[in-house]
Design a protein around this motif. Structure first.
Motif, PDB file in Angstrom:
ATOM      1  N   ALA A  46      -4.257   1.700  -0.428  1.00  0.00           N
ATOM      2  CA  ALA A  46      -4.099   2.327   0.888  1.00  0.00           C
ATOM      3  C   ALA A  46      -2.807   1.889   1.552  1.00  0.00           C
ATOM      4  O   ALA A  46      -2.079   2.703   2.137  1.00  0.00           O
ATOM      5  CB  ALA A  46      -5.294   1.990   1.774  1.00  0.00           C
ATOM      6  N   SER A  47      -2.496   0.599   1.451  1.00  0.00           N
ATOM      7  CA  SER A  47      -1.272   0.073   2.061  1.00  0.00           C
ATOM      8  C   SER A  47      -0.028   0.648   1.397  1.00  0.00           C
ATOM      9  O   SER A  47       0.930   1.046   2.076  1.00  0.00           O
ATOM     10  CB  SER A  47      -1.262  -1.455   1.948  1.00  0.00           C
ATOM     11  OG  SER A  47      -0.060  -1.983   2.449  1.00  0.00           O
ATOM     12  N   ALA A  48      -0.039   0.716   0.062  1.00  0.00           N
ATOM     13  CA  ALA A  48       1.115   1.254  -0.663  1.00  0.00           C
ATOM     14  C   ALA A  48       1.350   2.719  -0.302  1.00  0.00           C
ATOM     15  O   ALA A  48       2.490   3.145  -0.070  1.00  0.00           O
ATOM     16  CB  ALA A  48       0.900   1.100  -2.167  1.00  0.00           C
ATOM     17  N   ARG A  49       0.278   3.488  -0.255  1.00  0.00           N
ATOM     18  CA  ARG A  49       0.400   4.909   0.106  1.00  0.00           C
ATOM     19  C   ARG A  49       0.921   5.069   1.529  1.00  0.00           C
ATOM     20  O   ARG A  49       1.758   5.924   1.805  1.00  0.00           O
ATOM     21  CB  ARG A  49      -0.950   5.605  -0.042  1.00  0.00           C
ATOM     22  CG  ARG A  49      -1.361   5.847  -1.478  1.00  0.00           C
ATOM     23  CD  ARG A  49      -2.725   6.481  -1.556  1.00  0.00           C
ATOM     24  NE  ARG A  49      -3.088   6.837  -2.917  1.00  0.00           N
ATOM     25  CZ  ARG A  49      -4.295   7.211  -3.302  1.00  0.00           C
ATOM     26  NH1 ARG A  49      -5.278   7.274  -2.415  1.00  0.00           N
ATOM     27  NH2 ARG A  49      -4.543   7.519  -4.557  1.00  0.00           N
ATOM     28  N   HIS A  50       0.414   4.234   2.416  1.00  0.00           N
ATOM     29  CA  HIS A  50       0.845   4.318   3.817  1.00  0.00           C
ATOM     30  C   HIS A  50       2.324   4.004   3.966  1.00  0.00           C
ATOM     31  O   HIS A  50       3.053   4.699   4.676  1.00  0.00           O
ATOM     32  CB  HIS A  50       0.011   3.363   4.676  1.00  0.00           C
ATOM     33  CG  HIS A  50       0.408   3.366   6.106  1.00  0.00           C
ATOM     34  ND1 HIS A  50       1.039   2.301   6.695  1.00  0.00           N
ATOM     35  CD2 HIS A  50       0.291   4.310   7.074  1.00  0.00           C
ATOM     36  CE1 HIS A  50       1.297   2.585   7.962  1.00  0.00           C
ATOM     37  NE2 HIS A  50       0.856   3.793   8.218  1.00  0.00           N
ATOM     38  N   GLU A  51       2.794   2.953   3.284  1.00  0.00           N
ATOM     39  CA  GLU A  51       4.202   2.579   3.385  1.00  0.00           C
ATOM     40  C   GLU A  51       5.106   3.693   2.849  1.00  0.00           C
ATOM     41  O   GLU A  51       6.144   4.008   3.450  1.00  0.00           O
ATOM     42  CB  GLU A  51       4.469   1.276   2.629  1.00  0.00           C
ATOM     43  CG  GLU A  51       3.826   0.042   3.255  1.00  0.00           C
ATOM     44  CD  GLU A  51       4.431  -0.360   4.589  1.00  0.00           C
ATOM     45  OE1 GLU A  51       5.514   0.153   4.952  1.00  0.00           O
ATOM     46  OE2 GLU A  51       3.836  -1.200   5.276  1.00  0.00           O
ATOM     47  N   LEU A  52       4.717   4.303   1.738  1.00  0.00           N
ATOM     48  CA  LEU A  52       5.509   5.403   1.169  1.00  0.00           C
ATOM     49  C   LEU A  52       5.515   6.607   2.103  1.00  0.00           C
ATOM     50  O   LEU A  52       6.559   7.239   2.322  1.00  0.00           O
ATOM     51  CB  LEU A  52       4.961   5.796  -0.203  1.00  0.00           C
ATOM     52  CG  LEU A  52       5.189   4.783  -1.326  1.00  0.00           C
ATOM     53  CD1 LEU A  52       4.430   5.196  -2.579  1.00  0.00           C
ATOM     54  CD2 LEU A  52       6.670   4.623  -1.631  1.00  0.00           C
ATOM     55  N   ALA A  53       4.351   6.935   2.662  1.00  0.00           N
ATOM     56  CA  ALA A  53       4.259   8.074   3.575  1.00  0.00           C
ATOM     57  C   ALA A  53       5.068   7.828   4.841  1.00  0.00           C
ATOM     58  O   ALA A  53       5.723   8.739   5.371  1.00  0.00           O
ATOM     59  CB  ALA A  53       2.794   8.345   3.924  1.00  0.00           C
ATOM     60  N   LEU A  54       5.061   6.591   5.321  1.00  0.00           N
ATOM     61  CA  LEU A  54       5.805   6.253   6.529  1.00  0.00           C
ATOM     62  C   LEU A  54       7.307   6.410   6.308  1.00  0.00           C
ATOM     63  O   LEU A  54       8.026   6.926   7.169  1.00  0.00           O
ATOM     64  CB  LEU A  54       5.471   4.825   6.959  1.00  0.00           C
ATOM     65  CG  LEU A  54       6.041   4.338   8.290  1.00  0.00           C
ATOM     66  CD1 LEU A  54       5.646   5.273   9.426  1.00  0.00           C
ATOM     67  CD2 LEU A  54       5.570   2.919   8.585  1.00  0.00           C
ATOM     68  N   GLN A  55       7.792   5.988   5.142  1.00  0.00           N
ATOM     69  CA  GLN A  55       9.213   6.154   4.825  1.00  0.00           C
ATOM     70  C   GLN A  55       9.610   7.626   4.859  1.00  0.00           C
ATOM     71  O   GLN A  55      10.671   7.989   5.384  1.00  0.00           O
ATOM     72  CB  GLN A  55       9.510   5.585   3.440  1.00  0.00           C
ATOM     73  CG  GLN A  55       9.482   4.074   3.356  1.00  0.00           C
ATOM     74  CD  GLN A  55       9.705   3.573   1.941  1.00  0.00           C
ATOM     75  OE1 GLN A  55      10.223   4.297   1.095  1.00  0.00           O
ATOM     76  NE2 GLN A  55       9.310   2.345   1.670  1.00  0.00           N
ATOM     77  N   LYS A  56       8.759   8.489   4.312  1.00  0.00           N
ATOM     78  CA  LYS A  56       9.070   9.913   4.253  1.00  0.00           C
ATOM     79  C   LYS A  56       8.970  10.584   5.622  1.00  0.00           C
ATOM     80  O   LYS A  56       9.627  11.594   5.868  1.00  0.00           O
ATOM     81  CB  LYS A  56       8.122  10.604   3.269  1.00  0.00           C
ATOM     82  CG  LYS A  56       8.348  10.194   1.824  1.00  0.00           C
ATOM     83  CD  LYS A  56       7.353  10.886   0.890  1.00  0.00           C
ATOM     84  CE  LYS A  56       7.568  10.464  -0.547  1.00  0.00           C
ATOM     85  NZ  LYS A  56       6.582  11.091  -1.465  1.00  0.00           N
ATOM     86  N   ALA A  57       8.143  10.038   6.504  1.00  0.00           N
ATOM     87  CA  ALA A  57       7.904  10.669   7.808  1.00  0.00           C
ATOM     88  C   ALA A  57       9.037  10.443   8.800  1.00  0.00           C
ATOM     89  O   ALA A  57       9.229  11.221   9.732  1.00  0.00           O
ATOM     90  CB  ALA A  57       6.587  10.151   8.401  1.00  0.00           C
ATOM     91  N   MET A  58       9.803   9.373   8.616  1.00  0.00           N
ATOM     92  CA  MET A  58      10.834   9.014   9.584  1.00  0.00           C
ATOM     93  C   MET A  58      12.041   9.940   9.471  1.00  0.00           C
ATOM     94  O   MET A  58      12.640  10.058   8.401  1.00  0.00           O
ATOM     95  CB  MET A  58      11.274   7.566   9.356  1.00  0.00           C
ATOM     96  CG  MET A  58      10.179   6.541   9.557  1.00  0.00           C
ATOM     97  SD  MET A  58       9.551   6.494  11.240  1.00  0.00           S
ATOM     98  CE  MET A  58      10.977   5.863  12.111  1.00  0.00           C
TER      99      MET A  58
END
Length: 200
Positions: A46-58
């Motif tokens: 969950a943490s890994a997915r969140h970090e990757l998604a956050l990078q793409k969202a910015m």
């Protein structure tokens, strides 16, 4: 050593091992918070997915500004791992990392712009307990960066509070990322041989 030891690759399942390899490829070494969280596979994923998604969202906030706000947050909380990793991220972005030595004097140091001081103040207001964010502070940021920019900045600061407080609570300290001389995670000591093992 962290209060919960890093999960040794020899004790990890295939998903964790893949995560370790990807992390090493991306940043040069397995980040210790990642290896500690690996004890809980679902949180790890969950943490890994969140970090990757956050990078793409910015996309709406200048990266240098939110990275500075995140760095200040880590510095305020006292997470040496996040301070170390945050300095590396700024170095890789081509930003001046020497000025981070003056982060305590950001209000008076000529190394920081008015825009940078504004986001640092916001990070401070959000990180204090209780928070001291004001209507005027948010309105001024919205005028400059729009709703999306302020939401990104706010999310990044709040997320760094979570990361920094978790790492600090678990006793995870800096790993040498800012110097480019990343230290290998000290894997758990084998209770039988009492010798540390290394990553594959």
């Amino acid at each position: 050593m962290p209060r919960i030891p890093a999960l040794n690759p020899k004790d990890a399942g295939p998903i964790i091992k893949i995560g370790y390899r990807m992390a090493r490829k991306q940043v040069g070494e397995v980040p210790e918070p990642f290896a500690v969280l690996a004890h809980h596979r679902k949180l790890f994923v969950a943490s890994a997915r969140h970090e990757l998604a956050l990078q793409k969202a910015m996309h709406a906030m200048p990266q240098g500004l939110f990275e500075l706000a995140v760095y200040r947050t880590a510095w305020t909380v006292g997470c040496s791992w996040c301070v170390d990793f945050g300095a590396m991220l700024q170095r890789l972005e081509g930003l001046d990392v020497d000025r981070l030595k003056a982060i305590a004097e950001f209000e008076t140091s000529p190394q920081f712009s008015d825009a940078e001081r504004e986001v640092i103040r916001y990070a401070d207001a959000m990180t204090q307990t209780p928070m001291t964010v004001t209507d005027e502070q948010v309105a001024a940021l919205v005028q400059t960066y729009g709703h999306e920019g302020v939401l990104e900045l706010t999310y990044q600061i709040s997320h760094e509070n979570q990361r920094a407080r978790m790492n600090h609570a678990l006793g995870i300290t800096d790993q040498g990322f800012s110097s480019g001389d990343q230290c290998r995670v000290p894997w758990s000591v084998d209770p039988v041989s009492e010798s540390a093992t290394t990553a594959p």
